[in-house]
Each structure stands twice: as C-alpha cells, then as structure tokens.
Design a protein around this motif. Structure first.
Motif, short mmCIF file in Angstrom:
data_model
loop_
_atom_site.label_atom_id
_atom_site.label_comp_id
_atom_site.label_asym_id
_atom_site.label_seq_id
_atom_site.Cartn_x
_atom_site.Cartn_y
_atom_site.Cartn_z
N SER A 117 52.92 30.73 55.66
CA SER A 117 53.99 30.03 54.93
C SER A 117 54.83 31.02 54.13
CB SER A 117 53.38 28.97 54.01
OG SER A 117 52.55 29.56 53.03
N THR A 120 57.08 32.91 56.62
CA THR A 120 58.18 32.06 57.08
C THR A 120 59.25 31.93 56.00
OG1 THR A 120 56.62 30.82 58.46
CG2 THR A 120 58.77 29.80 58.01
N PHE A 121 58.81 31.77 54.76
CA PHE A 121 59.74 31.63 53.64
C PHE A 121 60.60 32.88 53.46
CE2 PHE A 121 60.54 32.21 49.04
CZ PHE A 121 61.36 31.11 48.83
N VAL A 123 61.16 35.38 55.62
CA VAL A 123 62.00 35.64 56.79
C VAL A 123 63.22 34.73 56.80
CG1 VAL A 123 62.11 35.49 59.31
CG2 VAL A 123 60.14 36.58 58.21
N SER A 124 63.03 33.46 56.44
CA SER A 124 64.14 32.51 56.39
C SER A 124 65.17 32.93 55.34
CB SER A 124 63.63 31.10 56.07
OG SER A 124 62.73 30.66 57.08
N LEU A 125 64.72 33.36 54.18
CA LEU A 125 65.63 33.81 53.14
C LEU A 125 66.39 35.07 53.57
CD1 LEU A 125 63.74 33.35 49.74
CD2 LEU A 125 65.69 32.06 50.60
N GLN A 127 67.10 36.04 56.65
CA GLN A 127 68.06 35.72 57.71
C GLN A 127 69.26 34.97 57.16
OE1 GLN A 127 65.73 33.58 60.60
NE2 GLN A 127 64.92 35.45 61.56
N ALA A 128 69.04 34.12 56.17
CA ALA A 128 70.12 33.30 55.63
C ALA A 128 70.99 34.05 54.61
CB ALA A 128 69.55 32.04 54.99
#
Length: 267
Positions: A117, A120-121, A123-125, A127-128
């Motif tokens: 988790s 994922t958190f 990596v998402s930040l 990429q965004a």
C-alpha cells in the motif's frame, strides 16, 4: 514437594524456551567468526569476514543508509508519537475516543500489505505530481508511519499511570501550557520518550518488507542487501552482517531497559 517440583519444571521450561529463541542467533554469531567459508563445520577463530565487511563499499553504503533511515525515522516518529500519545490521553473520555483504536491498525496489519500500500501510494503521487520518488525519503516516511503507533502507546501508557491530580496541580499553580509542558509533562515523559525512540530505532534497523517495497535503486539498506546476498548462499560475511545487526538491536534494547529501570513509573 509437589510445589517444588512444579517450580523446577517451570524453570526447566524457561531455559528451554530461551534456548529455542536464542540458539539460532548464537549459531549465526558463532559462524561469523569461522575461518572456513562453510556453514556446516567450524574450523578456527578468524576476523577476516569482518575485515571484508568493512572493506566492501556496497555494504558500507547500505550500513549508512540503514543508520540514516533509523535515526531520521525514529526522531520524527518520537516527536509525532509523543504528540499523538498525549492527545490520546487528553481526549480519552470523549465520545470520539473510538478513533484511538485506529492507532492499532499499523501494528496488527501484515507488513506485506502495508508495504504494498505504501509503494502504491508513493508511485501514484510521483506519477501524478512528480514528487516522492522511491528512495530514502519515501522509506523514512514509510517507517515513521509504522513507528508512530508504538511510540504513542508507550507515551499513553506512561500518562495513564500518572495521578490526574498532578495535572490539576499545574492549573492551581497558574502554569501556562508552555510552562506545564516544559516543567512537568516533558520531564515526566522523558523516560518513556527515550525508550520509545530506541524501540522505534530497533524496529527500523531490522525492517525488510516495508523497506523493500519503498526503496529506490540507491537506497539499499542492510536487510535488503542480506536478502539479495543469501540468494547465492549463506556465507560467513552474511553472518557477520547479521551479528552486527543483532548487536545494534541488543544494545538499543539494553539502553531502553536500563532507562526504564533507572526511572520507575510513579503515580
């Protein structure tokens, strides 16, 4: 006589339990001083594996990363956890005290779930928004998130053991919040805070799962290095690394225990 036999039986069970817990650690330490590159037989005493250890730049870099990670995350977790623990104590009688139980989730949650988790958190930040690229920074944040609950619970247990009239005495003496924190709360909590720091340090120094999922290519720690090294087989060099980690954790635990014994909890 029966009671004496029962007590002896408990004593034997106690020593067998200690042997079961610490025999594997003793074997690791013993073979780290083995001259031969073998995990099956002992030859003669040698320090050559420790010499190789300290001459290996990759291992030294991993050690530095582990130390920076442990000290930085433990310091942040101690500050945040102390504030959380005090808040848990101050608002323990309100209707929202059920929210306190959320502090236990990072403790009981499996590391593999928590690590995925966190990964994922981050990596998402990244990429965004282009922030929090996996590396030492994300590892520090991840470690703080699972260290804070342990610190908060230690501080909370210390506060619960105090006489509530001590807080009322501060009000009777017209102490403002800063004075109350400086002259009463911080001195009273100092043993718990120091013990919590060393507990957080030990949790960080030997963590592998969460570190593995949040690490970057340049932020390898000792546990991650050991995991990659044992793929080729267990060598005395790996045993030497494990021995040093055991010594670090043991030292931190002894210091924490000594502080608690030297400053007993008083109501």
């Amino acid at each position: 006589m029966k009671r004496t036999g029962f007590q002896r039986g408990l004593g034997v069970f106690w020593y067998l339990t200690l042997a079961f817990l610490y025999a594997p650690l003793a074997v690791v330490v013993l073979f780290s001083f083995n001259e031969a590159n073998s995990a099956a037989r002992l030859t003669e005493f040698s320090l050559k594996w420790y010499q190789r250890l300290f001459s290996n730049d990759v291992i030294i870099a991993a050690f530095q990363n582990s130390l920076v990670l442990a000290v930085a995350s433990s310091t942040l977790a101690t500050v945040l956890g102390t504030l959380v623990g005090y808040g848990m104590y101050k608002y323990r009688h309100l209707r929202l005290n059920w929210l306190i139980w959320f502090i236990y989730l990072p403790i009981v949650m499996p590391d593999i779930v928590y690590g995925i988790s966190e990964m994922t958190f981050f990596v998402s930040l990244h990429q965004a928004f282009g922030i929090l690229e996996p590396g030492l920074g994300t590892m520090i944040i991840a470690h703080v998130t699972f260290q804070v609950p342990f610190v908060a619970l230690l501080v909370y247990s210390r506060l619960v053991g105090l006489d509530p009239q001590l807080f009322e005495a501060c009000n009777d003496l017209y102490a403002n919040p800063i004075q109350r924190a400086r002259y009463f709360i911080v001195p009273v909590l100092r043993p718990a805070i120091i013990s919590a720091f060393f507990l957080a340090f030990t949790l960080s120094i030997d963590d592998f799962v969460i570190s593995f999922f949040t690490a970057g290519p340049e932020s390898t720690t000792l546990p991650i290095y050991v995991w990659s090294a044992i793929k080729k087989g267990i060598t005395p060099e790996v045993n030497a690394i494990a021995t040093l980690m055991i010594a670090a954790v043991f030292t931190a635990a002894v210091i924490s225990f000594a502080i608690q014994r030297a400053r007993p909890v008083r109501g």
